[in-house]
Scaffold this active site. Structure first.
Site, PDB file in Angstrom:
ATOM      1  N   LYS A 117       8.616 -10.681   2.566  1.00  0.00           N
ATOM      2  CA  LYS A 117       8.648  -9.499   1.694  1.00  0.00           C
ATOM      3  C   LYS A 117       9.732  -8.547   2.191  1.00  0.00           C
ATOM      4  O   LYS A 117       9.723  -8.126   3.345  1.00  0.00           O
ATOM      5  CB  LYS A 117       7.277  -8.806   1.712  1.00  0.00           C
ATOM      6  N   ASP A 131       8.878   1.603   0.420  1.00  0.00           N
ATOM      7  CA  ASP A 131       7.797   1.548  -0.567  1.00  0.00           C
ATOM      8  C   ASP A 131       7.246   2.949  -0.824  1.00  0.00           C
ATOM      9  O   ASP A 131       6.420   3.449  -0.058  1.00  0.00           O
ATOM     10  CB  ASP A 131       6.687   0.612  -0.063  1.00  0.00           C
ATOM     11  N   LYS A 170       2.729   7.042  -3.609  1.00  0.00           N
ATOM     12  CA  LYS A 170       1.907   7.205  -2.409  1.00  0.00           C
ATOM     13  C   LYS A 170       1.890   8.681  -2.006  1.00  0.00           C
ATOM     14  O   LYS A 170       2.863   9.393  -2.259  1.00  0.00           O
ATOM     15  CB  LYS A 170       2.535   6.422  -1.239  1.00  0.00           C
ATOM     16  N   ASP A 207       8.374  -1.807   5.256  1.00  0.00           N
ATOM     17  CA  ASP A 207       7.877  -2.752   4.259  1.00  0.00           C
ATOM     18  C   ASP A 207       8.793  -3.964   4.040  1.00  0.00           C
ATOM     19  O   ASP A 207       8.500  -4.827   3.217  1.00  0.00           O
ATOM     20  CB  ASP A 207       7.612  -2.012   2.938  1.00  0.00           C
ATOM     21  N   ASP A 263       2.149   0.280  -6.882  1.00  0.00           N
ATOM     22  CA  ASP A 263       2.191   0.246  -5.422  1.00  0.00           C
ATOM     23  C   ASP A 263       1.772  -1.130  -4.887  1.00  0.00           C
ATOM     24  O   ASP A 263       1.950  -1.420  -3.712  1.00  0.00           O
ATOM     25  CB  ASP A 263       1.283   1.347  -4.867  1.00  0.00           C
ATOM     26  N   GLU A 293       3.288  -3.872  -5.113  1.00  0.00           N
ATOM     27  CA  GLU A 293       4.563  -4.455  -5.545  1.00  0.00           C
ATOM     28  C   GLU A 293       4.967  -5.688  -4.751  1.00  0.00           C
ATOM     29  O   GLU A 293       5.726  -6.512  -5.236  1.00  0.00           O
ATOM     30  CB  GLU A 293       5.675  -3.390  -5.451  1.00  0.00           C
ATOM     31  N   ARG A 298       3.314  -8.361  -3.836  1.00  0.00           N
ATOM     32  CA  ARG A 298       2.895  -9.605  -4.491  1.00  0.00           C
ATOM     33  C   ARG A 298       3.768  -9.909  -5.702  1.00  0.00           C
ATOM     34  O   ARG A 298       3.992 -11.072  -6.036  1.00  0.00           O
ATOM     35  CB  ARG A 298       1.402  -9.506  -4.867  1.00  0.00           C
TER      36      ARG A 298
HETATM   37  N1  BES Z   1       3.324  -1.871   1.635  1.00  0.00           N
HETATM   38  C1  BES Z   1       1.996  -1.597   1.251  1.00  0.00           C
HETATM   39  C2  BES Z   1       0.959  -2.079   2.263  1.00  0.00           C
HETATM   40  C3  BES Z   1       0.977  -1.382   3.603  1.00  0.00           C
HETATM   41  C4  BES Z   1       0.176  -0.271   3.813  1.00  0.00           C
HETATM   42  C5  BES Z   1       1.748  -1.862   4.630  1.00  0.00           C
HETATM   43  C6  BES Z   1       0.190   0.353   5.048  1.00  0.00           C
HETATM   44  C7  BES Z   1       1.740  -1.240   5.879  1.00  0.00           C
HETATM   45  C8  BES Z   1       0.973  -0.134   6.082  1.00  0.00           C
HETATM   46  C9  BES Z   1       1.680  -2.282  -0.076  1.00  0.00           C
HETATM   47  O1  BES Z   1       2.735  -2.427  -0.963  1.00  0.00           O
HETATM   48  C10 BES Z   1       0.686  -1.420  -0.774  1.00  0.00           C
HETATM   49  O2  BES Z   1       1.004  -0.310  -1.088  1.00  0.00           O
HETATM   50  N2  BES Z   1      -0.505  -1.964  -0.990  1.00  0.00           N
HETATM   51  C11 BES Z   1      -1.539  -1.247  -1.609  1.00  0.00           C
HETATM   52  C12 BES Z   1      -2.202  -2.168  -2.606  1.00  0.00           C
HETATM   53  C13 BES Z   1      -3.138  -1.484  -3.539  1.00  0.00           C
HETATM   54  C14 BES Z   1      -2.390  -0.548  -4.472  1.00  0.00           C
HETATM   55  C15 BES Z   1      -3.873  -2.535  -4.331  1.00  0.00           C
HETATM   56  C16 BES Z   1      -2.513  -0.812  -0.537  1.00  0.00           C
HETATM   57  O3  BES Z   1      -2.757  -1.578   0.402  1.00  0.00           O
HETATM   58  O4  BES Z   1      -3.024   0.293  -0.617  1.00  0.00           O
HETATM   59 ZN    ZN Z   2       4.630  -2.542  -0.065  1.00  0.00          ZN
HETATM   60 ZN    ZN Z   3       3.061  -0.704  -2.199  1.00  0.00          ZN
END
Ligand code: BES
Ligand code: ZN
Ligand code: ZN
Length: 492
Positions: free
Chosen positions: A262, A267, A274, A285, A344, A346, A348
């Site tokens: 990834k 992000d 966020k 990220d 968010d 993204e 996947r």
């Molecule tokens: N990049 C984030 C995941 C992440 C969070 C990595 C904290 C490192 C530290 C990912 O893209 C994300 O935002 N995931 C969301 C998914 C949700 C919206 C279903 C998450 O984990 O909150």
């Molecule tokens: Zn992310």
């Molecule tokens: Zn995200």
């Protein structure tokens, strides 16, 4: 740092810092007794005054004041003898490396007690000493690089160089170089480390160095119908990139492996923005992509007899005027559709393209690394990565590698009943699940794009980034995954 092997005893070796690893409550062993004899009981007295008993993480520094060829002695605790593993040696050497910098020592000599896996322990120790020396100082105006350690000597009476020892030491040096590259890429500020920058860095470390590399720009990405990457990129001013790197062995490859990372360079969450606090570290990220580029970069030196292709889809995720919107639907090159309900989620979306593309080549194994979900951090904390796989042999092989490297992984299940949670009312699936099990539902979405290729997904959201200084890594990008992948590729 030069690495030397010496056949010598503790009393005779001339060095700035003589390091003696000690197991818990094993203060009676021969090398320590020999040292103490030469120091006329002073060392023993010093140990008794201190609380040092060899516990893991404990250490004791002693200045010999000219009574020995070594100017300082450092005892480092290894913990209970039965629990000492390769990572124990890695951390002990890392601590010694830090102590050496603190006292301005330029060379370290590490005593190596006789043991059946001298080679692996030596490799781990060299790796630990190297990893602990990492610094990211490019953006400091007053940075004085801390004293350079010139030499690391591994010694004991009767210790000799051998092909096996040279090999593990070389692997450790290669691994450390890979980890440093991954850490550098992650630590670079997000407005510098754009998709274009990552593409340039991939070219820099691949081209002319035994790897082929292609970096696709927006037009090529459009013609290849990488719809997820294009959708996430819509909110950005920066163009996306799709990076492809390939290593081919000299002879016929025994296996073909695909590695996918990834590469979200920042992000923000997109329109599903966020909160600012959660955004502070979101340059991390692209840690999965950085780990893949770094792993690929070491293969020409390690020369495994397998073919490895690295795929890194990369863009930032921003809420610009043209950004994708919750409710949009993406149609993928394997025909499947995803309704985007949260911009968010993204990672996947861009991994789906890359996994589908890689799966078409029918590799023997496909492994992806991604800082995919906060939910995985809730489950496992920040020190452990989540491992998902549709193939138990592959999962177990990766777990074995992870135990060796000390990059902790824990297997989580692909619960097929949870597929209910990613059902969409308009498309084949939606990009978010329910309130719980977010690491699993994310993995289930990825699984939709791997066809029947044996595949493993490493959710490295926690361990990709150290929130505070650690023994083998300062605060910031850790390079997590590089060493485990290199181990995996060299043990296939
Ligand atoms: N990049 C984030 C995941 C992440 C969070 C990595 C904290 C490192 C530290 C990912 O893209 C994300 O935002 N995931 C969301 C998914 C949700 C919206 C279903 C998450 O984990 O909150
Ligand atoms: Zn992310
Ligand atoms: Zn995200």
């Amino acid at each position: 740092m030069e690495i030397r092997i010496r056949d010598a005893g503790v009393e005779t070796l001339k060095t700035d810092l003589l390091v003696l690893p000690v197991a818990e409550k094993k203060l009676q062993e021969a090398p320590l007794r020999a040292l103490d004899l030469r120091l006329k009981g002073q060392l023993k007295q010093c140990i008794q005054k201190s609380k040092f008993a060899g516990a893991e993480g404990a250490s004791l520094l002693y200045s010999t004041a000219g009574t020995l060829p070594a100017s300082h002695i450092l005892l480092v605790g290894l913990g209970q003898e039965k629990d000492i593993d390769h990572d124990g040696w890695r951390k002990a050497a890392a601590r010694a490396r830090r102590e050496a910098s603190a006292i301005g020592a330029q060379d370290i000599a590490l005593f190596f007690a006789p043991n059946k896996d001298t080679e692996d322990r030596a490799g781990a120790a060299v790796e630990g000493a190297l990893l602990a020396s990492y610094q990211f100082t490019r953006y400091r105006s007053n940075s004085k690089p801390s004293a350079e350690i010139r030499m690391l000597t591994l010694f004991r009476p009767g210790l000799r160089r051998s092909a096996a020892l040279d090999k593990t030491i070389n692997s450790a040096q290669q691994a450390a170089a890979g980890v440093f590259l991954a850490r550098d890429l992650v630590n670079e500020p997000p407005s510098v480390a754009t998709a274009r920058f990552l593409g340039e860095q991939a070219e820099r470390v691949c081209r002319g160095r035994g790897l082929s590399v292609e970096v696709w720009g927006k037009k090529k990405i459009e013609s290849m119908k990488l719809a997820g990457l294009l959708a996430v990129n819509r909110g950005s001013q920066e163009e996306p990139r799709f990076i492809l790197m390939r290593y081919k062995p000299a002879g016929k490859p025994r296996k073909k492996i695909a590695l996918v990372g990834k590469g979200i360079t920042f992000d923000s969450g997109g329109l599903s923005l966020k909160p600012s606090k959660s955004m502070e570290t979101m340059k991390l990220d692209m840690a999965g992509g950085a780990a893949i580029i770094a792993t690929m970069s070491r293969l020409p030196q390690l020369r495994p007899d397998i073919e490895v292709t690295g795929y890194v889809p990369t863009t930032d995720n921003l809420p610009g005027a043209n950004a994708q919107k919750p409710g949009d639907v993406i149609r993928y090159l394997n025909g499947k559709t995803i309704e985007v309900l949260n911009t968010d989620a993204e990672g996947r979306l861009i991994l789906a393209d890359a996994l589908a593309l890689a799966a078409r080549q029918k590799p023997d194994y496909m492994i992806n690394l991604a800082t995919l979900t906060g939910a995985c951090m809730v489950a496992l904390g920040s020190g452990v990565g989540g491992l998902f796989s549709n193939n138990q042999d592959l999962a177990e092989h990766l777990l074995r590698c992870s135990r060796d490297t000390g990059e902790k992984l824990w297997q989580l299940p692909l619960v097929k009943e949870y597929r209910e949670m990613i059902k969409s009312s308009v498309a084949d699936m939606k990009n978010i699940g329910g309130a719980h099990g977010g690491a699993i539902t994310a993995a289930l979405i990825l699984q939709e794009f791997v066809a029947d290729v044996p595949w493993a997904h490493l959710d490295i959201a926690g361990p990709a980034f150290a929130e505070s200084d650690q023994t083998i890594c300062p605060k910031g990008g850790t390079g997590f995954g590089v060493r485990t992948l290199l181990k995996f590729l060299s043990t296939l």
